[in-house]
Design an enzyme around this catalytic site. Structure first.
Site, PDB file in Angstrom:
ATOM      1  N   VAL A  15     -61.997 -82.731 -30.078  1.00 48.64           N
ATOM      2  CA  VAL A  15     -60.906 -81.884 -29.582  1.00 48.64           C
ATOM      3  C   VAL A  15     -59.569 -82.606 -29.745  1.00 48.64           C
ATOM      4  CG1 VAL A  15     -59.980 -80.614 -27.616  1.00 48.64           C
ATOM      5  CG2 VAL A  15     -62.456 -80.792 -27.913  1.00 48.64           C
ATOM      6  N   LYS A 107     -64.179 -78.290 -17.420  1.00 44.76           N
ATOM      7  CA  LYS A 107     -64.680 -77.334 -16.433  1.00 44.76           C
ATOM      8  C   LYS A 107     -65.382 -78.014 -15.268  1.00 44.76           C
ATOM      9  CE  LYS A 107     -68.362 -76.964 -19.732  1.00 44.76           C
ATOM     10  NZ  LYS A 107     -67.736 -77.898 -20.678  1.00 44.76           N
ATOM     11  N   VAL A 134     -62.754 -72.631 -19.869  1.00 43.29           N
ATOM     12  CA  VAL A 134     -63.654 -71.475 -19.799  1.00 43.29           C
ATOM     13  C   VAL A 134     -63.598 -70.698 -21.107  1.00 43.29           C
ATOM     14  CG1 VAL A 134     -64.234 -69.352 -18.571  1.00 43.29           C
ATOM     15  CG2 VAL A 134     -63.249 -71.281 -17.311  1.00 43.29           C
ATOM     16  N   GLY A 136     -63.809 -71.465 -24.152  1.00 43.05           N
ATOM     17  CA  GLY A 136     -63.131 -72.093 -25.289  1.00 43.05           C
ATOM     18  C   GLY A 136     -61.796 -71.476 -25.624  1.00 43.05           C
ATOM     19  N   GLU A 192     -77.605 -80.067 -27.065  1.00 37.28           N
ATOM     20  CA  GLU A 192     -77.717 -81.497 -26.844  1.00 37.28           C
ATOM     21  C   GLU A 192     -79.186 -81.919 -26.948  1.00 37.28           C
ATOM     22  OE1 GLU A 192     -74.990 -83.360 -25.866  1.00 37.28           O
ATOM     23  OE2 GLU A 192     -73.608 -81.664 -25.669  1.00 37.28           O
ATOM     24  N   ASP A 203     -73.886 -75.162 -17.057  1.00 43.74           N
ATOM     25  CA  ASP A 203     -72.598 -75.088 -17.753  1.00 43.74           C
ATOM     26  C   ASP A 203     -71.940 -73.728 -17.497  1.00 43.74           C
ATOM     27  OD1 ASP A 203     -70.691 -75.953 -20.037  1.00 43.74           O
ATOM     28  OD2 ASP A 203     -71.480 -74.017 -20.715  1.00 43.74           O
ATOM     29  N   LYS A 207     -68.186 -72.685 -15.341  1.00 47.71           N
ATOM     30  CA  LYS A 207     -67.138 -71.787 -15.841  1.00 47.71           C
ATOM     31  C   LYS A 207     -66.995 -70.569 -14.925  1.00 47.71           C
ATOM     32  CE  LYS A 207     -68.162 -73.371 -20.524  1.00 47.71           C
ATOM     33  NZ  LYS A 207     -69.059 -73.126 -21.678  1.00 47.71           N
TER      34      LYS A 207
END
Lengths: 441, 441
Positions: A15, A107, A134, A136, A192, A203, A207
């Site tokens: 990022v 997040k 949240v 992306g 992952e 996850d 969010k």
């Protein structure tokens, strides 16, 4: 032109690298749009010598992000470290406390400390922007925080985890098992090595907790979320859903009810002809039911370095367009000190449609017994499908699959009915119960 | 708390009345969010005595909106009059010139005078917000102007007219003709008595002109738009589309190409499994292809008093959160004086897939001739469907329908091929050509 906006980036992963590329490639355009140039003046990362394709020669390098937050000559602290605790937490808190704006994609941090950080930002007259945290690159935070200011929101729900949506899409497309699709997602880098956090819904829950606060003006309550992941979804469920006109998506749903606010993450049947049912693969989507507007739906890339950097860049540009001393709108849509406490609605009080798949012995009386338990619990049925079970297809008639779709009913009734059915002793497999959600569009 | 933001509303139709309701019902909440109350202090309308369900007793009433813009003691001029010329134009210009912010829902006004008005706003350090002018309550202006600041946009397209989308949806659902569905839309209030402006694409074109400017940083060029409405779409087209895996939508599309920028409004085939294909009825949708983010899609209510008022309210709240002397982002995403001239791409250079429906004599050699004209113009075909024509179904074999779907090809080639086919003399009906658009999601 006004003096440059000086930013410090903590964390130089994909990022951070993408953000640095945008700031370099679009330098003049951004200066034109924002009325001042945006310059990276400081970065923090573990290893200064690693080649990230970014020229760091004129940039102050820190190995400690907290030190950068406390002492670098910056206007904006960009937190791309991740993790709910330190150093991310201390760094953002330090930056805000000394009057630096902050932008974060984190997040987990906000789900845990969002209200406290929002309060610090507001006390210090600076912004804490978190569009990337949240869904992306989908501008859902901006839509809820700014565009829908005139609305009361009754429900917000979405596909907030690309890994899960990819797996469910592939299961349906290729008729494969959860395990096979998970392996493929891992091979492609969508999941992952330890996929628990994604596939069990944690996850999504982080969010959702942020969306809930924005939607209802309540404190963030990330621990008060009903959680069910997708690892129990079988190809039989997906096929049965398809037959009945549904697709299965992992949704995060926050909904205002008479008894409080529901926050729930679970596999969900959505009608095939709804817009959200068409959102496939790693794409995310969020739908918001607003009283004046109606239902607003947004979909787009929900993860990845570029999508995240796009959202972070939008947040930085908003800060660049403002000027020192400018009053900002509240971080969580309402001033942190005025957020209502979160009042949780019990999951047992949830009202909605249910899909129930049962594997039963193929013998007389079983169906009558099922029907009686449903009726005893005041559950009315929209459809009933009965077909041979796994063995039945091979001529062995001792198993049968029964699928029930209920009209809107209470979760408590469904649980009681399923318990009663289970205790009758003719279930040959764990009963599967999947909630149905009906978007307005 | 800061002093109230004083607003004047010009035009008290359904949007104005809905806005007044929001400002009254949510008065305290809005004050909390914006850090100051928002008060209606002036309104203008033709008739002061008409009952609109709004208490006007403490509000200064004007019959002339220009007079209100010039002299009322207001911070924000809200233009809900409509029309590309006066009094809307003079009123907004006057308000901006004396340092009032302006909010407008008027796409026709901005399509004509948007660049001039943006320039005046920027010279005077005030905002000109127009979220409601495109796609009603969908926050597409904010997404393009703010959220996507870090992106280069290559294409923006959308369903921007609810009337057309309602008619096309009903044609498909009920197998009815355009004329029948138009009558139903008129009965339901979705279409005007004179529906030309909607069904021939002019309304879509106004909105597209604004999106084009925001997407590409160019001056608004509302007259340089290729325009084709939906009145020629037949139920045969919709059925053929369905067979081939498409739905027909009236899209406005703006696209960057090597030879300039395309702006086009036409009935369009979109793949049935795309998200935009599921956008039914009066709902609007906009998709944006951005280089860093990817494809962002938004859908929601595109018209009606409440959806429009929701967007206007968001625009006013953004102003309320800012403070006098604050520097604002540019009205059209880039400062008006820096907008590039619009460089039109010729429609004949458009590249894409095409659906071609031909009604031909059912005799030897016809098909070979079609195939030859396609090949002569370097058009390669993705699919070919041939079926009996209207008469053929009754056993009279003298008519045949041939449907060709091309791979990506040049509009010029398609036009030449269709002209050549027409001049061969065996076409029994006007050839139908519909462009195909492929969303990324």
């Amino acid at each position: 032109m006004a003096p440059a906006l000086k930013i410090g980036i903590a964390g130089l992963g994909t990022v951070g690298a993408s953000l640095a590329r945008i700031l370099s490639n679009r330098h003049n355009k951004l200066a034109d749009i924002c009325g001042r140039p945006i310059e990276i003046v400081a970065v923090s990362a573990r290893d200064a010598s690693k080649d990230r394709g970014i020229d760091l020669s004129a940039i102050q390098f820190y190995t400690n992000p907290v030190e950068m937050a406390e002492s670098a000559d910056i206007d904006v602290f960009v937190e791309l470290i991740g993790g709910q605790g330190d150093p991310a937490f201390s760094a953002v808190r330090s930056a805000l406390s000394r009057g630096c704006h902050a932008v974060t994609a984190n997040k987990a941090l906000l789900a845990r400390h969002g209200v406290e950080l929002a309060g610090i930002a507001e006390e210090n007259g600076v912004l804490l922007n978190f569009e990337a945290a949240v869904a992306g690159g989908i501008p859902v935070i901006k839509a809820m925080r700014e565009s829908l200011t005139g609305n009361s929101i009754s429900r917000v729900f979405g596909i907030l985890n690309g890994t899960c949506n990819y797996i469910l899409t592939e299961m349906e497309r290729n008729g494969l098992s959860f395990e096979d699709c998970l392996k493929e997602a891992q091979r492609l880098g969508y999941a992952e090595a330890d996929p628990t956090f994604d596939v069990e819904g944690n996850d999504t829950a982080h969010k959702l907790a942020l969306l809930t606060s924005l939607a209802f003006g309540t404190q963030i309550a990330a621990d008060d979320i009903y959680l069910e992941g997708i690892s129990n979804i079988s190809i039989e469920d997906i096929r049965a859903a398809d037959d009945l006109g549904f697709r299965i998506k992992l949704l995060g749903v926050a909904q205002k009810t008479e008894s409080g606010i529901e926050q729930r993450v679970h596999p969900t049947m959505v009608p095939k002809n709804s817009v959200i049912a068409q959102v496939d693969g790693v794409t995310n989507a969020v739908a918001i039911d607003a009283d004046v507007l109606g239902e607003l739906m947004m979909s787009g890339p929900g993860a990845g370095g570029d999508a995240t950097a796009s959202a972070v860049m939008g947040d930085i540009a908003d800060i660049a367009k403002s000027r020192p001393g400018h009053q900002h709108g509240p971080v969580l849509g309402r001033p942190a000190v005025h957020l209502d406490p979160y009042a949780r609605a019990r999951m047992r009080s949830h009202e909605g449609g249910y899909f129930i798949r049962l594997t039963v012995e193929d013998k007389a009386g079983v169906f009558a017994s099922l029907a009686k338990h449903m009726s005893d619990n005041d559950i009315s049925l929209e459809s009933i499908v009965q077909r041979p079970g796994k063995n039945g297809a091979n001529g062995n008639g001792d198993k049968k699959t029964v699928i029930l779709v209920t009209h809107a009913t209470m979760e408590d009734s469904v649980r009681k009915a399923v318990e009663a059915i289970s205790s009758d002793g003719y279930l040959l497999d764990k009963p599967q119960v999947i909630r149905i959600e009906r978007p307005d569009s």
